[in-house]
Motif scaffolding. Structure first.
Motif, PDB file in Angstrom:
ATOM      1  N   THR A 147       5.858 137.910  69.406  1.00  0.00           N
ATOM      2  CA  THR A 147       7.218 137.391  69.177  1.00  0.00           C
ATOM      3  C   THR A 147       8.281 138.201  69.936  1.00  0.00           C
ATOM      4  OG1 THR A 147       7.313 138.688  67.138  1.00  0.00           O
ATOM      5  CG2 THR A 147       6.647 136.390  66.930  1.00  0.00           C
TER       6      THR A 147
ATOM      7  N   SER B  68      12.264 139.802  71.006  1.00  0.00           N
ATOM      8  CA  SER B  68      13.302 140.626  70.380  1.00  0.00           C
ATOM      9  C   SER B  68      14.560 139.807  70.092  1.00  0.00           C
ATOM     10  CB  SER B  68      13.665 141.784  71.307  1.00  0.00           C
ATOM     11  OG  SER B  68      14.088 141.271  72.557  1.00  0.00           O
TER      12      SER B  68
ATOM     13  N   GLY C 163       9.220 136.239  77.618  1.00  0.00           N
ATOM     14  CA  GLY C 163       9.451 136.062  79.052  1.00  0.00           C
ATOM     15  C   GLY C 163       8.167 135.731  79.807  1.00  0.00           C
TER      16      GLY C 163
ATOM     17  N   GLY D 108       7.940 130.166  77.228  1.00  0.00           N
ATOM     18  CA  GLY D 108       8.459 131.138  78.189  1.00  0.00           C
ATOM     19  C   GLY D 108       9.955 131.097  78.406  1.00  0.00           C
TER      20      GLY D 108
ATOM     21  N   GLU E  75      18.550 134.994  84.417  1.00  0.00           N
ATOM     22  CA  GLU E  75      18.623 134.672  82.973  1.00  0.00           C
ATOM     23  C   GLU E  75      19.165 135.909  82.259  1.00  0.00           C
ATOM     24  OE1 GLU E  75      15.055 134.738  80.639  1.00  0.00           O
ATOM     25  OE2 GLU E  75      15.766 133.193  79.261  1.00  0.00           O
TER      26      GLU E  75
ATOM     27  N   ILE F 286       9.411 127.181  71.930  1.00  0.00           N
ATOM     28  CA  ILE F 286       9.496 125.963  72.735  1.00  0.00           C
ATOM     29  C   ILE F 286       8.533 126.121  73.906  1.00  0.00           C
ATOM     30  CG2 ILE F 286      11.064 124.554  74.147  1.00  0.00           C
ATOM     31  CD1 ILE F 286      13.301 126.065  72.279  1.00  0.00           C
TER      32      ILE F 286
HETATM   33  P1  NAD Z   1       9.867 139.832  76.384  1.00  0.00           P
HETATM   34  O1  NAD Z   1       9.086 138.994  77.321  1.00  0.00           O
HETATM   35  O2  NAD Z   1      10.375 141.137  76.832  1.00  0.00           O
HETATM   36  O3  NAD Z   1       9.009 140.120  75.065  1.00  0.00           O
HETATM   37  C1  NAD Z   1       8.398 139.084  74.315  1.00  0.00           C
HETATM   38  C2  NAD Z   1       7.143 139.628  73.638  1.00  0.00           C
HETATM   39  O4  NAD Z   1       6.126 139.808  74.613  1.00  0.00           O
HETATM   40  C3  NAD Z   1       7.325 141.007  73.006  1.00  0.00           C
HETATM   41  O5  NAD Z   1       6.569 141.066  71.818  1.00  0.00           O
HETATM   42  C4  NAD Z   1       6.799 141.959  74.072  1.00  0.00           C
HETATM   43  O6  NAD Z   1       6.337 143.158  73.498  1.00  0.00           O
HETATM   44  C5  NAD Z   1       5.665 141.163  74.667  1.00  0.00           C
HETATM   45  N1  NAD Z   1       5.357 141.389  76.077  1.00  0.00           N
HETATM   46  C6  NAD Z   1       6.220 141.343  77.117  1.00  0.00           C
HETATM   47  N2  NAD Z   1       5.555 141.476  78.280  1.00  0.00           N
HETATM   48  C7  NAD Z   1       4.246 141.607  77.978  1.00  0.00           C
HETATM   49  C8  NAD Z   1       3.044 141.772  78.739  1.00  0.00           C
HETATM   50  N3  NAD Z   1       3.066 141.828  80.068  1.00  0.00           N
HETATM   51  N4  NAD Z   1       1.880 141.872  78.049  1.00  0.00           N
HETATM   52  C9  NAD Z   1       1.846 141.805  76.702  1.00  0.00           C
HETATM   53  N5  NAD Z   1       2.934 141.637  75.934  1.00  0.00           N
HETATM   54  C10 NAD Z   1       4.115 141.545  76.559  1.00  0.00           C
HETATM   55  O7  NAD Z   1      11.054 138.892  75.866  1.00  0.00           O
HETATM   56  P2  NAD Z   1      12.325 139.250  74.956  1.00  0.00           P
HETATM   57  O8  NAD Z   1      13.308 140.011  75.758  1.00  0.00           O
HETATM   58  O9  NAD Z   1      11.907 139.776  73.660  1.00  0.00           O
HETATM   59  O10 NAD Z   1      12.858 137.765  74.760  1.00  0.00           O
HETATM   60  C11 NAD Z   1      13.615 137.106  75.715  1.00  0.00           C
HETATM   61  C12 NAD Z   1      12.780 136.219  76.609  1.00  0.00           C
HETATM   62  O11 NAD Z   1      12.007 135.316  75.837  1.00  0.00           O
HETATM   63  C13 NAD Z   1      13.652 135.346  77.488  1.00  0.00           C
HETATM   64  O12 NAD Z   1      13.052 135.200  78.734  1.00  0.00           O
HETATM   65  C14 NAD Z   1      13.710 134.040  76.729  1.00  0.00           C
HETATM   66  O13 NAD Z   1      13.992 132.917  77.521  1.00  0.00           O
HETATM   67  C15 NAD Z   1      12.320 133.964  76.168  1.00  0.00           C
HETATM   68  N6  NAD Z   1      12.251 133.156  74.952  1.00  0.00           N
HETATM   69  C16 NAD Z   1      11.636 131.964  75.024  1.00  0.00           C
HETATM   70  C17 NAD Z   1      11.564 131.177  73.890  1.00  0.00           C
HETATM   71  C18 NAD Z   1      10.914 129.838  73.926  1.00  0.00           C
HETATM   72  O14 NAD Z   1      10.769 129.241  72.858  1.00  0.00           O
HETATM   73  N7  NAD Z   1      10.503 129.331  75.075  1.00  0.00           N
HETATM   74  C19 NAD Z   1      12.121 131.623  72.691  1.00  0.00           C
HETATM   75  C20 NAD Z   1      12.736 132.870  72.662  1.00  0.00           C
HETATM   76  C21 NAD Z   1      12.784 133.639  73.804  1.00  0.00           C
END
Ligand code: NAD
Length: 466
Positions: free
Chosen positions: A137, A139, A221, A239, A361, A437
């Motif tokens: 999930t 942040s 992301g 994503g 973004e 989503i």
């Molecule tokens: P993030 O990608 O930094 O982190 C999301 C989750 O993935 C965290 O739990 C993180 O620890 C983990 N993570 C990140 N990179 C990883 C990797 N290489 N291997 C394993 N785990 C990994 O995202 P964030 O900053 O927490 O959230 C914002 C991003 O999420 C934005 O890009 C936003 O558009 C996207 N988002 C998408 C949706 C959707 O429904 N499509 C919903 C909310 C957020």
């Protein structure tokens, strides 16, 4: 109008709950379902799933109803905790997000079996649980995603293990505890949702590789979605986006200005669906920007815009990326850094389409506005700025050709016409809500049905009664 009604109903409910009409269970020392190690969490959720299999759909629905009740009662706690822990977003908007999850996440009614009858008899297709689902999930919506995922997954008969974002794990784990308290009160088993005290890449790895976990869901992301899709397991990937909004000269400009400020400033632009850059027809841009100013936006001049670029973004080898320290911060904080005192909800500025405020973004309450001459130019630039994420896009127009041509060209999972972006997840728009989503893997707005397997049962030569 509908948006205002929805939001004022939520505010009234929150006031009611704060007046003690809804019980807020006292937080316990040891959070339910939150374990020191991933192996303990996996063992507990495995047992929980086996127990959950013995519960009826009606019993599952009772668990969902209790989760809704607890989420409403504790929306404010979670909103405050989320802002305090991550330093991102706005408490009032996060309360609305939790209410949306409580009110509009589908439960077991989302599971609809199908039947086919004919000369050979009857075939039934039912939606069965996957088993234990592993969920990663973000942040940006930490407790909202945990609760929304849990409701859909439990409605589908699954149990779930979370590996939350490390920077938001206190908030996410509060929500894991809430799910367990609600499920237990509804007569369900312990540990239907579990997590770890300190999630890391190692705990995530263990979860992804565990044979106990039959399906994976990632909300975040591009990095995490890519990682999950190479796991060899059934995976749902939700994503990144970079949603454009177009305003043409047939639009109700007053409403467009108001709606865009509301959507782009909501929770300081953290939602993945929020308007992140705007393409406006040249002949209405000045009016649009003045009306935005009247509705809570602060307009920067060119010099201030360039100064802001140096604050909000970091440059490496000619490429711009977000300055993580500034994600989800209040507009007032950015303005203060520019030497301006203002309580505006959103910062607006005019830029070229190639400006990083358009292309990156940012998840900050900063909206770049690009002048265009016609709809063809608007669509081409908007599609380019969306970067093929096919996530979300929005438009304000009364021209049906412009509305459909943009929808066809941009191919996004969510497309909102003439409303704030959040109408796309059911806030003032028709349809259910989700905080996962799934564009890359195609499930769209996930709900209980997304977390099930179809199973066919065939009875030959019977139950065909005509
Ligand atoms: P993030 O990608 O930094 O982190 C999301 C989750 O993935 C965290 O739990 C993180 O620890 C983990 N993570 C990140 N990179 C990883 C990797 N290489 N291997 C394993 N785990 C990994 O995202 P964030 O900053 O927490 O959230 C914002 C991003 O999420 C934005 O890009 C936003 O558009 C996207 N988002 C998408 C949706 C959707 O429904 N499509 C919903 C909310 C957020």
């Amino acid at each position: 109008m509908q948006n205002e009604k929805y939001i004022s109903e939520i505010v009234a409910n929150v006031i009611k709950s704060m007046q003690g009409e809804t019980a807020t269970p006292a937080p316990e020392k040891r959070l339910k379902g939150v374990f020191d190690t991933m192996s303990e969490a996996l063992a507990a959720v495995d047992t929980a799933y086996k127990q959950l299999r013995g519960y009826s759909v009606e019993q599952r629905e009772k668990m969902i109803a209790k989760i809704r009740e607890y989420t409403r009662a504790e929306a404010e706690n979670m909103a405050k905790l989320g802002v305090e822990e991550t330093g991102m977003g706005r408490v009032s908007d996060k309360i609305i997000k939790h209410m949306l999850v409580a009110d509009k996440t589908p439960g077991t009614e989302d599971l609809s079996p199908s039947v086919r009858t004919g000369d050979c008899g009857m075939t039934l297709v039912e939606m069965a649980p996957f088993g234990v689902i592993g969920s990663i999930t973000p942040s940006t919506n930490p407790s909202e995603t945990v609760i929304c995922n849990s409701m859909g997954m439990i409605a589908g008969g699954n149990a779930v293990v979370f590996n939350p974002h490390p920077n938001a794990c206190r908030t996410a784990n509060y929500a894991v505890d809430l799910i367990n308290r609600a499920v237990l009160e509804a007569g369900g088993p312990e540990n239907v949702a579990v997590s770890v005290v300190k999630p890391t890449r190692e705990t995530s790895d263990e979860m992804v590789k565990s044979p106990i976990v039959r399906m994976l869901v990632a909300t975040g992301g591009p990095g995490v979605v890519k990682m999950l899709l190479s796991s060899g397991k059934k995976a749902i990937g939700a994503g990144a986006g970079n949603p454009p909004v177009i305003v043409d000269d047939t639009a109700d400009i007053e409403k467009a200005a108001k709606d865009i400020v509301a959507g782009a400033s909501f929770d300081n632009n953290l939602p993945c669906i929020a308007e992140k850059e705007c393409f406006a027809f040249d002949n209405i841009t000045d009016r649009l920007m003045s009306l935005m100013e009247q509705n809570g936006a602060y307009r920067l001049n060119a010099e201030q815009t360039e100064k802001l670029k140096g604050i909000a973004l970091v440059e490496k080898d000619g490429k711009y990326d977000i300055n993580k320290k500034w994600v989800g911060k209040d507009a007032g904080k950015f303005l203060k850094a520019l030497g301006i005192e203002s309580d505006a909800r959103l910062i607006i500025c005019e830029t070229e389409a190639s400006h990083p405020f358009v292309q990156v973004e940012m998840m900050m309450p900063i909206l770049a506005i690009v002048r265009v001459n016609n709809i063809e130019e608007a669509i081409a630039l908007a599609v380019q700025a969306e970067h093929g994420n096919r996530h979300s896009a929005h438009i304000h127009s009364k021209n049906i050709d412009n509305l459909s041509n943009f929808a066809k060209a941009v191919e996004t999972t969510i497309f909102v016409k003439n409303a704030p972006s959040y109408a796309g997840i059911g806030a003032g728009g028709e349809g259910y809500t989700t905080f996962t989503i799934a564009g890359p893997t195609g499930e769209g707005l996930t709900a209980a049905h997304s977390f099930t397997r179809q199973r066919r049962c065939v009875l030959v030569d019977s139950f065909h009664i005509i």
